[in-house]
Design a protein around this motif. Sequence first.
Motif, PDB file in Angstrom:
ATOM      1  N   THR A  40     -93.741  18.573  39.293  1.00 39.41           N
ATOM      2  CA  THR A  40     -94.043  17.158  39.082  1.00 39.41           C
ATOM      3  C   THR A  40     -92.872  16.336  39.612  1.00 39.41           C
ATOM      4  O   THR A  40     -91.742  16.507  39.170  1.00 39.41           O
ATOM      5  N   THR A  41     -93.166  15.472  40.569  1.00 38.86           N
ATOM      6  CA  THR A  41     -92.121  14.709  41.236  1.00 38.86           C
ATOM      7  C   THR A  41     -92.194  13.251  40.811  1.00 38.86           C
ATOM      8  O   THR A  41     -93.220  12.605  41.021  1.00 38.86           O
ATOM      9  N   ALA A  42     -91.123  12.757  40.216  1.00 36.52           N
ATOM     10  CA  ALA A  42     -91.062  11.329  39.884  1.00 36.52           C
ATOM     11  C   ALA A  42     -90.635  10.591  41.137  1.00 36.52           C
ATOM     12  O   ALA A  42     -89.664  10.976  41.782  1.00 36.52           O
ATOM     13  N   PHE A  43     -91.367   9.552  41.499  1.00 37.27           N
ATOM     14  CA  PHE A  43     -91.027   8.822  42.731  1.00 37.27           C
ATOM     15  C   PHE A  43     -90.594   7.388  42.481  1.00 37.27           C
ATOM     16  O   PHE A  43     -90.099   6.723  43.382  1.00 37.27           O
ATOM     17  N   GLY A  44     -90.791   6.905  41.266  1.00 36.93           N
ATOM     18  CA  GLY A  44     -90.399   5.515  41.034  1.00 36.93           C
ATOM     19  C   GLY A  44     -90.190   5.234  39.562  1.00 36.93           C
ATOM     20  O   GLY A  44     -90.856   5.824  38.716  1.00 36.93           O
ATOM     21  N   LEU A  45     -89.228   4.341  39.291  1.00 40.05           N
ATOM     22  CA  LEU A  45     -89.033   3.870  37.921  1.00 40.05           C
ATOM     23  C   LEU A  45     -89.273   2.367  37.963  1.00 40.05           C
ATOM     24  O   LEU A  45     -88.534   1.634  38.613  1.00 40.05           O
ATOM     25  N   TYR A  46     -90.321   1.947  37.308  1.00 41.85           N
ATOM     26  CA  TYR A  46     -90.762   0.563  37.404  1.00 41.85           C
ATOM     27  C   TYR A  46     -90.474  -0.169  36.091  1.00 41.85           C
ATOM     28  O   TYR A  46     -90.084   0.443  35.097  1.00 41.85           O
ATOM     29  N   GLU A  47     -90.743  -1.463  36.149  1.00 44.27           N
ATOM     30  CA  GLU A  47     -90.540  -2.331  34.992  1.00 44.27           C
ATOM     31  C   GLU A  47     -91.164  -1.745  33.730  1.00 44.27           C
ATOM     32  O   GLU A  47     -92.227  -1.124  33.785  1.00 44.27           O
ATOM     33  N   GLY A  48     -90.511  -1.967  32.611  1.00 49.04           N
ATOM     34  CA  GLY A  48     -91.078  -1.524  31.345  1.00 49.04           C
ATOM     35  C   GLY A  48     -91.057  -0.012  31.204  1.00 49.04           C
ATOM     36  O   GLY A  48     -91.918   0.550  30.531  1.00 49.04           O
ATOM     37  N   THR A  78     -77.038  -0.118  49.674  1.00 49.28           N
ATOM     38  CA  THR A  78     -78.260  -0.901  49.867  1.00 49.28           C
ATOM     39  C   THR A  78     -79.180  -0.713  48.656  1.00 49.28           C
ATOM     40  O   THR A  78     -79.019   0.215  47.877  1.00 49.28           O
ATOM     41  N   THR A  79     -80.136  -1.622  48.532  1.00 48.42           N
ATOM     42  CA  THR A  79     -81.040  -1.616  47.385  1.00 48.42           C
ATOM     43  C   THR A  79     -81.966  -0.407  47.431  1.00 48.42           C
ATOM     44  O   THR A  79     -82.496  -0.072  48.486  1.00 48.42           O
ATOM     45  N   SER A  80     -82.148   0.226  46.291  1.00 51.76           N
ATOM     46  CA  SER A  80     -83.082   1.354  46.217  1.00 51.76           C
ATOM     47  C   SER A  80     -84.412   0.859  45.655  1.00 51.76           C
ATOM     48  O   SER A  80     -84.461   0.221  44.618  1.00 51.76           O
ATOM     49  N   ARG A  81     -85.464   1.167  46.379  1.00 56.77           N
ATOM     50  CA  ARG A  81     -86.793   0.736  45.933  1.00 56.77           C
ATOM     51  C   ARG A  81     -87.728   1.939  45.910  1.00 56.77           C
ATOM     52  O   ARG A  81     -87.531   2.881  46.668  1.00 56.77           O
ATOM     53  N   PRO A  82     -88.764   1.908  45.068  1.00 58.89           N
ATOM     54  CA  PRO A  82     -89.737   3.002  45.115  1.00 58.89           C
ATOM     55  C   PRO A  82     -90.487   2.971  46.441  1.00 58.89           C
ATOM     56  O   PRO A  82     -90.648   1.889  46.995  1.00 58.89           O
ATOM     57  N   PRO A  83     -90.998   4.081  46.913  1.00 60.34           N
ATOM     58  CA  PRO A  83     -90.865   5.404  46.311  1.00 60.34           C
ATOM     59  C   PRO A  83     -89.552   6.081  46.704  1.00 60.34           C
ATOM     60  O   PRO A  83     -89.115   5.973  47.844  1.00 60.34           O
ATOM     61  N   ALA A  84     -88.967   6.778  45.749  1.00 61.63           N
ATOM     62  CA  ALA A  84     -87.726   7.487  46.002  1.00 61.63           C
ATOM     63  C   ALA A  84     -87.986   8.764  46.797  1.00 61.63           C
ATOM     64  O   ALA A  84     -87.079   9.318  47.401  1.00 61.63           O
ATOM     65  N   VAL A  85     -89.204   9.256  46.759  1.00 62.59           N
ATOM     66  CA  VAL A  85     -89.615  10.438  47.527  1.00 62.59           C
ATOM     67  C   VAL A  85     -90.908  10.074  48.249  1.00 62.59           C
ATOM     68  O   VAL A  85     -91.667   9.251  47.743  1.00 62.59           O
ATOM     69  N   PRO A  86     -91.160  10.659  49.404  1.00 59.33           N
ATOM     70  CA  PRO A  86     -92.405  10.326  50.097  1.00 59.33           C
ATOM     71  C   PRO A  86     -93.636  10.656  49.238  1.00 59.33           C
ATOM     72  O   PRO A  86     -93.689  11.704  48.613  1.00 59.33           O
TER      73      PRO A  86
END
Lengths: 71, 943
Positions: free
Chosen positions: B225-233, B549-557
């Motif tokens: 299971t690959t986490a690709f983004g951490l979003y608001e909330g 630089t700013t990191s934005r989702p997705p962190a992985v393809p």
Amino acid sequence: MSFLIPCPTCGPREVFEFRHGGELHHGAANLPGPQRERWYHRLGCRRWLIAVRDVRTNTVLETRRLEEGAP
Amino acid sequence: MTEPAAPAASTVTFRFEDRTVTAAPGQSIAAALYADGVRIFSRSFKYHRPRGLLCVAGECPNCLMQVDGRPNVRTCVEPAREGQVVQPQNVWPSLSFDVLRVFDYLDRFLPVGFYYKRFHKPRWLWPLFEHVVRHIAGLGVIDVNATPALDVEVEHLHTDVCVIGGGPAGLAAADSAAQAGAGVLLLERLPQLGGHLLYRGSSGPEETDALRGRLGTRVRVLLETTAFGLYEGNLVGAFRHDRLLKIRARQVIVCTGARQRPFVFHKNDLPGILLGDGALRLAHLHGVSPGRRAVVVADDSSGHHLPRELARLGIEVSAVVDASAYTPIEPTPWALLTGHVVVEAVGGRQVKGVRVAPLDTNGDIRTGEVQYIPCDLVCMAPRRVPANELLLQGGMRFHIQGGQWLPQNDVPGLAAAGGAAGVLDRSGQSLQGLLRGGEAAAALGYPVPELAMYRHDWEAWAARETLAARIIAFPQRDRNDRKRFICLCEDVTEKDLEQAVAEGFDNVETLKRYSTVGMGPCQGKVCGLTATEVCARLTGRDLNATGTTTSRPPAVPVELGILAADRRHQPVRRTPLHHWHEAAAAVWLDAGLWKRPESYGDVAAEVGAVRTAVGLIDVSTLGKIELIGPDAEELLDRVYLNRWSDLKLGRVRYGAMCTEEGILFDDGVGARLGPEHFYLTATTGNAEAVFQWLELWRVTWGLDVQIYHRTSALAAVNLAGPRARDVLAGLAALDVSAAAFPYMTVRAAEVAGVACRLLRLGFVGELSYEIHCPAAQAWHLWEALCNAGKPWGLRPFGVEAQRILRLEKGHVIIGQDTDALSTPLDAGLGGLVRFDKPLFHGREPLLRLRAFQSRTRLVGFTMADGGRLPAEGCQVVEDGAPAGRVTSIRHSPTFARALGLAWVPAERSQPGSRFFVRHGGVDLEAVVMELPFYDPEGRRLRS
């Protein structure tokens, strides 16, 4: 935008279940900080509510039914 | 609860280029190819240089291939499966011989930003350049004809604590949080827990088993299971095979580890030059030996474990080249070159050796002392840096402090432990994990008696542990060393960055945008911090001032198909008559969520039937709202533009409403069924919005009225045409004569035995009855009307015929003929607005607007010559500039000519005025006509 709104009827729910109904008072100051807004729980109880949302962080500080009036 | 690992399969075979390759169970595609002797896995983006495995962790761009038609698959982490077809990308004719390699020798003509500099003049040549560039530079190819193979679902998960990463820190954090009683979800991208314990050090498997055993069934573990983004909330976006996971966590602990990145030296991208961790992963996770004779390159003590581990694997270590002055206590069997750096790799298609040189006291290379070391493997083992993309997305900021990038701020609900927090020591990782897990549970109100102990242990460890300041082990570039690659995805070299900074792009964000460093598939995982270091050195700033630089989702393809999972389950609304229409071969139209018959195959005949005989249309999709209560008329008076309080019992009225800004919002009809009882219709698309609107103002004003939304409960059909009365007369228990049941009245009566509400309306411009009945009886009613209508030539008609009929009648459709700027005054509905009412939505803005001459008006028109019809949405042009638009246009079978509605400048709104509509680059002449086009006196609908 992905925050939770604690619905006074249904409990905490994803924001996409709600519809934004604008600021409680038409033509309010529109300042960064807590803002009183109308929301409608379209995929839940189908009632209007008032949410106090900090527009800088999307943190919902308080909710109540629209019937109960502005906090 | 650990989900069981897939049972071990036997070997599999797959196709690669023109041959068959065998893979051991559990091996990735790239590992199987490596075992098969493949060293070149891709050709670089710009120069088509050969590239080999580097990270073996799915982070770099070097192993991207086309697998079973799917482009850009990271083959180093994609398991080999039986029968797969694997093809290289961006090469011609093959990986081992790529003609486009010629660009590698033309690099002088392809400086940084060359596409900005070379291709902008002449402008007309750009499409040609673009075509050529697209062909040469690029990644995989999307098969536009392929049917989506993904059967994607979305899963919503909720948890107290979500731990991302199942290495030592993650396992410890999950353990202590669960110990305290918190619900814990642990995500691990590999098929097994353990993180770096699986491939580093000798005690990995036993240690991992012990840690996993402690978790027991208290932690839900999601492997692969690959986490690709951490979003608001604290929303974690992740995917697991073909499933999108949306995880809402009250606390998130990121334990995604630390990573190595390439050193900067001439030709540092040759196949055979791997990250040290990549070589170990290849050996331990996939059972493939990375090489025979290795040179290890390090910049501090952390790199000195690697030669011992390589030696255990049977790999001969020629030398350890370390830029720092670190010397291991124990003697080593390999040459130890402290204070040395690699200045150049030697080889064409694969590394054959390295040239190394000592550094002088200024950190410059002593060029006179270069020595050559032959090898077939170079393992780059620099001090690891945090894999912190998710933390950055969550709002955590990192600064360099004591030689390491460390978190600087507290973010509520978010924590980091282990390598991701800059802790590189194995025991420190576990101690920090225990503390962060305990803190997360405590923040949620779970009692954590061990918390003080966790904190004490961690602080004691942290006080002992100090890192030496980091040495940036890439000395000044020799001016001939043009192939010192920083960014492998986009082929950006150190020289390119120097040039970009010299041209003024000296901020990391502008440097990134101009040079494209970090803009490829790896999104800066390989190059981001190195680019910061280069930028800092070139600008004379320190690393913290230079920043990242700013990191934005997705962190992985992530495959777009997975992100589209949310869209798969769209509800469909069908009217109670849906299957009747289906049997009658209806052509379907999507109206919001509704399916409506657009026609039954012959629109002109349907229009003809309504005009000359009788037609029947299913209008069940109309919004249907019932209001009961003493304040019903007050609510309607305040919400609608027109007045309702004076509507007589049994009468029907057309009404429209505006927003508070005076913009047309919806229209429909309303009937008074009793002194305190109204029945309203709203347009199909606005049914829900009108209900919500009425409900909002009912509550806001505290009015005593109940509002019932009856759209789904009731069906409605419209019987329209000069023969409508004849059809109805035989079925309705009601006097249907014009005297007893006149235009714009409502009656309740049984029709074919069904209790109905009948409204006499005229949307299509003919005598018509809109019949509303309970949804369950609609089919019976419809068939009864069809049968009774047969002798009169009744035809069912669809939405398209209705659109033409209403257009002939000049009736406006709000939302089609109006937009977010349309007021009733300009749309020809000014007569509806009752300014004498003291309060209604839109009153104040409309009063102000009434005083001004509006600039555009909605008018009816026809085309001056009968030829081409412009499309809806075409611009009305005045002296070549846009001055309005066509909102509706159809060929009218009744008039045998084009009829339309358009917004035109006010001075051209008089009947007979001419204006031009631009369609396909041609200006077509149109003539304003009086509305309505059809039956202007309204005799037919009143008949």
